[in-house]
Every structure is written in structure tokens, then in C-alpha cells.
Motif scaffolding. Sequence first.
Motif, mmCIF file in Angstrom:
data_model
loop_
_atom_site.group_PDB
_atom_site.id
_atom_site.type_symbol
_atom_site.label_atom_id
_atom_site.label_comp_id
_atom_site.label_asym_id
_atom_site.label_seq_id
_atom_site.Cartn_x
_atom_site.Cartn_y
_atom_site.Cartn_z
ATOM 1 N N ASP A 1 -5.793 6.940 -7.835
ATOM 2 C CA ASP A 1 -5.862 8.040 -6.884
ATOM 3 C C ASP A 1 -6.221 7.462 -5.524
ATOM 4 O O ASP A 1 -6.915 6.440 -5.429
ATOM 5 C CB ASP A 1 -6.942 9.066 -7.282
ATOM 6 N N LEU A 2 -5.742 8.110 -4.479
ATOM 7 C CA LEU A 2 -6.105 7.691 -3.131
ATOM 8 C C LEU A 2 -7.534 8.122 -2.815
ATOM 9 O O LEU A 2 -7.947 9.230 -3.170
ATOM 10 C CB LEU A 2 -5.156 8.322 -2.112
ATOM 11 N N THR A 3 -8.259 7.253 -2.172
ATOM 12 C CA THR A 3 -9.546 7.657 -1.620
ATOM 13 C C THR A 3 -9.305 8.528 -0.390
ATOM 14 O O THR A 3 -8.168 8.664 0.085
ATOM 15 C CB THR A 3 -10.375 6.430 -1.217
ATOM 16 N N GLU A 4 -10.360 9.087 0.173
ATOM 17 C CA GLU A 4 -10.203 9.868 1.390
ATOM 18 C C GLU A 4 -9.654 9.000 2.513
ATOM 19 O O GLU A 4 -8.767 9.420 3.268
ATOM 20 C CB GLU A 4 -11.544 10.472 1.802
ATOM 21 N N ARG B 1 3.237 5.402 6.925
ATOM 22 C CA ARG B 1 4.597 5.909 6.703
ATOM 23 C C ARG B 1 5.322 6.149 8.029
ATOM 24 O O ARG B 1 6.505 5.825 8.158
ATOM 25 C CB ARG B 1 4.532 7.204 5.902
ATOM 26 N N GLU B 2 4.619 6.703 9.010
ATOM 27 C CA GLU B 2 5.240 6.944 10.310
ATOM 28 C C GLU B 2 5.662 5.632 10.961
ATOM 29 O O GLU B 2 6.731 5.547 11.568
ATOM 30 C CB GLU B 2 4.270 7.699 11.223
ATOM 31 N N ALA B 3 4.837 4.595 10.810
ATOM 32 C CA ALA B 3 5.179 3.289 11.385
ATOM 33 C C ALA B 3 6.433 2.723 10.738
ATOM 34 O O ALA B 3 7.327 2.208 11.429
ATOM 35 C CB ALA B 3 4.012 2.325 11.212
ATOM 36 N N PHE B 4 6.543 2.819 9.426
ATOM 37 C CA PHE B 4 7.739 2.322 8.740
ATOM 38 C C PHE B 4 8.971 3.157 9.108
ATOM 39 O O PHE B 4 10.070 2.619 9.258
ATOM 40 C CB PHE B 4 7.533 2.309 7.227
ATOM 41 N N ASP B 5 8.778 4.484 9.256
ATOM 42 C CA ASP B 5 9.906 5.327 9.662
ATOM 43 C C ASP B 5 10.404 4.934 11.056
ATOM 44 O O ASP B 5 11.618 4.883 11.307
ATOM 45 C CB ASP B 5 9.491 6.803 9.672
ATOM 46 N N MET B 6 9.481 4.657 11.979
ATOM 47 C CA MET B 6 9.872 4.251 13.328
ATOM 48 C C MET B 6 10.610 2.918 13.308
ATOM 49 O O MET B 6 11.602 2.735 14.016
ATOM 50 C CB MET B 6 8.641 4.161 14.220
ATOM 51 N N LEU B 7 10.148 1.984 12.484
ATOM 52 C CA LEU B 7 10.844 0.701 12.363
ATOM 53 C C LEU B 7 12.254 0.901 11.814
ATOM 54 O O LEU B 7 13.220 0.294 12.297
ATOM 55 C CB LEU B 7 10.065 -0.240 11.446
ATOM 56 N N THR B 8 12.383 1.759 10.821
ATOM 57 C CA THR B 8 13.696 2.016 10.229
ATOM 58 C C THR B 8 14.638 2.646 11.243
ATOM 59 O O THR B 8 15.786 2.221 11.410
ATOM 60 C CB THR B 8 13.550 2.946 9.010
ATOM 61 N N GLN B 9 14.156 3.661 11.952
ATOM 62 C CA GLN B 9 14.997 4.348 12.931
ATOM 63 C C GLN B 9 15.358 3.445 14.093
ATOM 64 O O GLN B 9 16.489 3.446 14.574
ATOM 65 C CB GLN B 9 14.276 5.596 13.442
ATOM 66 N N GLY B 10 14.386 2.655 14.559
ATOM 67 C CA GLY B 10 14.662 1.740 15.665
ATOM 68 C C GLY B 10 15.662 0.677 15.288
ATOM 69 O O GLY B 10 16.565 0.344 16.068
ATOM 70 N N THR B 11 15.533 0.127 14.087
ATOM 71 C CA THR B 11 16.483 -0.881 13.622
ATOM 72 C C THR B 11 17.874 -0.294 13.494
ATOM 73 O O THR B 11 18.869 -0.902 13.902
ATOM 74 C CB THR B 11 16.029 -1.446 12.263
ATOM 75 N N ARG B 12 17.952 0.941 12.965
ATOM 76 C CA ARG B 12 19.258 1.576 12.798
ATOM 77 C C ARG B 12 19.914 1.875 14.145
ATOM 78 O O ARG B 12 21.110 1.682 14.324
ATOM 79 C CB ARG B 12 19.092 2.871 11.999
ATOM 80 N N GLY C 1 -5.916 8.340 1.830
ATOM 81 C CA GLY C 1 -5.105 9.503 2.139
ATOM 82 C C GLY C 1 -4.950 9.732 3.629
ATOM 83 O O GLY C 1 -3.889 10.168 4.096
ATOM 84 N N ASN C 2 -5.999 9.433 4.385
ATOM 85 C CA ASN C 2 -5.914 9.587 5.841
ATOM 86 C C ASN C 2 -5.048 8.517 6.477
ATOM 87 O O ASN C 2 -4.408 8.755 7.512
ATOM 88 C CB ASN C 2 -7.315 9.540 6.452
ATOM 89 N N TYR C 3 -5.044 7.323 5.887
ATOM 90 C CA TYR C 3 -4.301 6.191 6.465
ATOM 91 C C TYR C 3 -2.814 6.254 6.140
ATOM 92 O O TYR C 3 -1.971 5.808 6.935
ATOM 93 C CB TYR C 3 -4.903 4.892 5.931
ATOM 94 N N LEU C 4 -2.470 6.840 4.993
ATOM 95 C CA LEU C 4 -1.091 6.817 4.514
ATOM 96 C C LEU C 4 -0.096 7.424 5.506
ATOM 97 O O LEU C 4 0.966 6.821 5.752
ATOM 98 C CB LEU C 4 -0.999 7.523 3.163
ATOM 99 N N PHE D 1 0.828 -1.211 0.000
ATOM 100 C CA PHE D 1 0.000 0.000 0.000
ATOM 101 C C PHE D 1 0.861 1.259 0.000
ATOM 102 O O PHE D 1 0.626 2.190 -0.784
ATOM 103 C CB PHE D 1 -0.914 -0.011 1.226
ATOM 104 N N GLU D 2 1.878 1.308 0.862
ATOM 105 C CA GLU D 2 2.712 2.507 0.958
ATOM 106 C C GLU D 2 3.433 2.783 -0.353
ATOM 107 O O GLU D 2 3.483 3.937 -0.819
ATOM 108 C CB GLU D 2 3.705 2.356 2.105
ATOM 109 N N ALA D 3 4.003 1.751 -0.971
ATOM 110 C CA ALA D 3 4.725 1.947 -2.227
ATOM 111 C C ALA D 3 3.779 2.351 -3.352
ATOM 112 O O ALA D 3 4.091 3.233 -4.174
ATOM 113 C CB ALA D 3 5.474 0.663 -2.593
ATOM 114 N N THR D 4 2.627 1.734 -3.394
ATOM 115 C CA THR D 4 1.655 2.082 -4.431
ATOM 116 C C THR D 4 1.154 3.516 -4.255
ATOM 117 O O THR D 4 1.008 4.268 -5.228
ATOM 118 C CB THR D 4 0.463 1.105 -4.385
ATOM 119 N N ALA D 5 0.919 3.917 -3.003
ATOM 120 C CA ALA D 5 0.451 5.277 -2.749
ATOM 121 C C ALA D 5 1.509 6.297 -3.123
ATOM 122 O O ALA D 5 1.189 7.401 -3.603
ATOM 123 C CB ALA D 5 0.079 5.413 -1.274
#
Length: 291
Positions: free
Chosen positions: A62-65, A75-86, A68-71, A15-19
Motif C-alpha cells: 500500500d502507498l504511504t501518505e 506521473r505528471e513528469a513522465f506524461d510531460m516527457l512523453t508528450q514533449g518527446t512525441r 500517495g502525495n508524491y505519485l 516507483f511509478e510502476a510499482t504504485a
Amino acid sequence: MPANTLPHLTWLRAFEATARHLSFTMAAEELGLTQSAVSQHVRNLENFLGRDLFIRRTRALDLTEAGGNYLPTVREAFDMLTQGTRSVFGENRGESLIVQCNLGFALFWLTPRLRHFQTAHPEIALNIVTPIWDPERNSDASSLEIRFARHGDLPHGAERLTQDRFYPVCRPDYQNGAFDLDTATLFECSGHTGTWESWFNSQGRPFTRWAEVNRGSTFGIAVNVALEGAGIAMAHDTLVARLIGEGRLVRPFDHAPPLSEGYFLIPPAKPDESAASRAFADWLKEQVKDR
């Protein structure tokens, strides 16, 4: 959506990559999957959530409403995983290093010198861990270890770094300079041989205040007691030589018997060595020579 259940990570990644690309085809290229697999992962996520995330047109997305609200959350969850792993594991084995040592060594010997290592090796990120008890239980997770112990208690290959003597230390103004051991508050670290009792016994003097000695689980506690002017602490060269040189602590008595324990470097097994672990070990041994 099922209660108390998270969607599959694969669906979220699709979903994130497609969005981001607004294209199943480009998302598939990024993720190394087929276009139909990405499309199916997104459809599975939509079925799981019970909402459409994309408006599907003939040649565009196009993203639905709801999408767009979920994206931002995804993204924040993936960023936290990346930062925590690093932060825990580093970018790669060659540029990150987990160093295990006791808290006193880390506070009073290692950290005051780290700027020299960082200047020489800015590419290496350190993760310094300080278990209080049972360091063997945690050592497998470390890249290398500095352990305070007696030689016979160490694994094969341990290399002695220090030959210490132990003695009392306190602030210069403690007891207004009287340094009366009959009335002073006495502190030591638990679990090693450099104690108040052994210091007295090494002079052939009886020690009668053993029941009054205050103890801490780390050398950091005992030395900080002395630095704060709250008592006289039993310490040893590696921890307090710099503090004495700076005038922050003094040795009120000359007697300094040898300490049975010392600091030892336990390097990683040969297959687990890295450029970072070798660089840190070489730097450490040079610093010990110059202490």
C-alpha cells in the motif's frame, strides 16, 4: 534529501510502476527487470527522499501518505516527457516528418496547401521549422529541407522546384491607387538578389532611394507590410501569386525580371529516407507543378 538534486529516473520509473500495480513482481514484468531490482530501486528512492513510500505487508503493498502525495507529481513528469518527446520527434520515423523551410515559404505557399497533404496522408505528423539565418546549421535535424538559394550554393542532389520572377506588390488601395515610387514606402527582404535596386537596374533605370528602403529579415515581413497597406514590397511569384489571384495584392508595374534564386528541395540522404519523406516530396513536386 540532497539539495538541488533530482532522484535517478530509474528509481522514479520503478516507483511509478510499482504504485500503479501495487506489486513489485508486476512492475518488474512491465519494466523488464527482476523483482529484486525493482524493490531495490524503490528502496534507493526512499533512502534518497528520507521517507517510506510503501507499506510493505506479507503479500501486499500500500502507498504511504507520502507515496500517495508524491505519485501524481511523478506521473505528471513522465506524461510531460512523453508528450514533449512525441511533439518533437513524432511517434516513429515513418509517421513523423521535420520539414525545414524559410518563413515566407511556410506562411504564403506551404500552409495554405497543407490541408491537401493532410487529407492524403493523415498518418503523417509534420513539424515545420523556419530558421531565419544559416539554414545549413539546422538542416541536419530535419527530415527534408526546402531552401531558397542559388543553384551553386546548394549541396549535391538539390532539386529545383521553382523558376520565379520578382516585382513590386502592394494592396490595391495603397496610395489610393497612385503607386508613386518617388513617395511610396519601399520594403524588401535582406540577403537576396531580388531587390529594389536590381529591379530598377534591370530596366536600365537608376535607383536613387536605396538609403530609404526598409528591410526585413524574412519575406514574411515584407509581404505582410504590403498586405497591411504600409508600403510596396519587392516579392516573387511563389510567395504572392495566390494573394494576387485572390485580389489581396496587386502588381502595380508590369516589369518582372527573372530571380536568380529559387526554391530547392533537399531530400534526406538515402539511408535516412522514410515513407513520410518520400510521400511529402512527391506531394510537394505535384503541388509546384499546379501552382
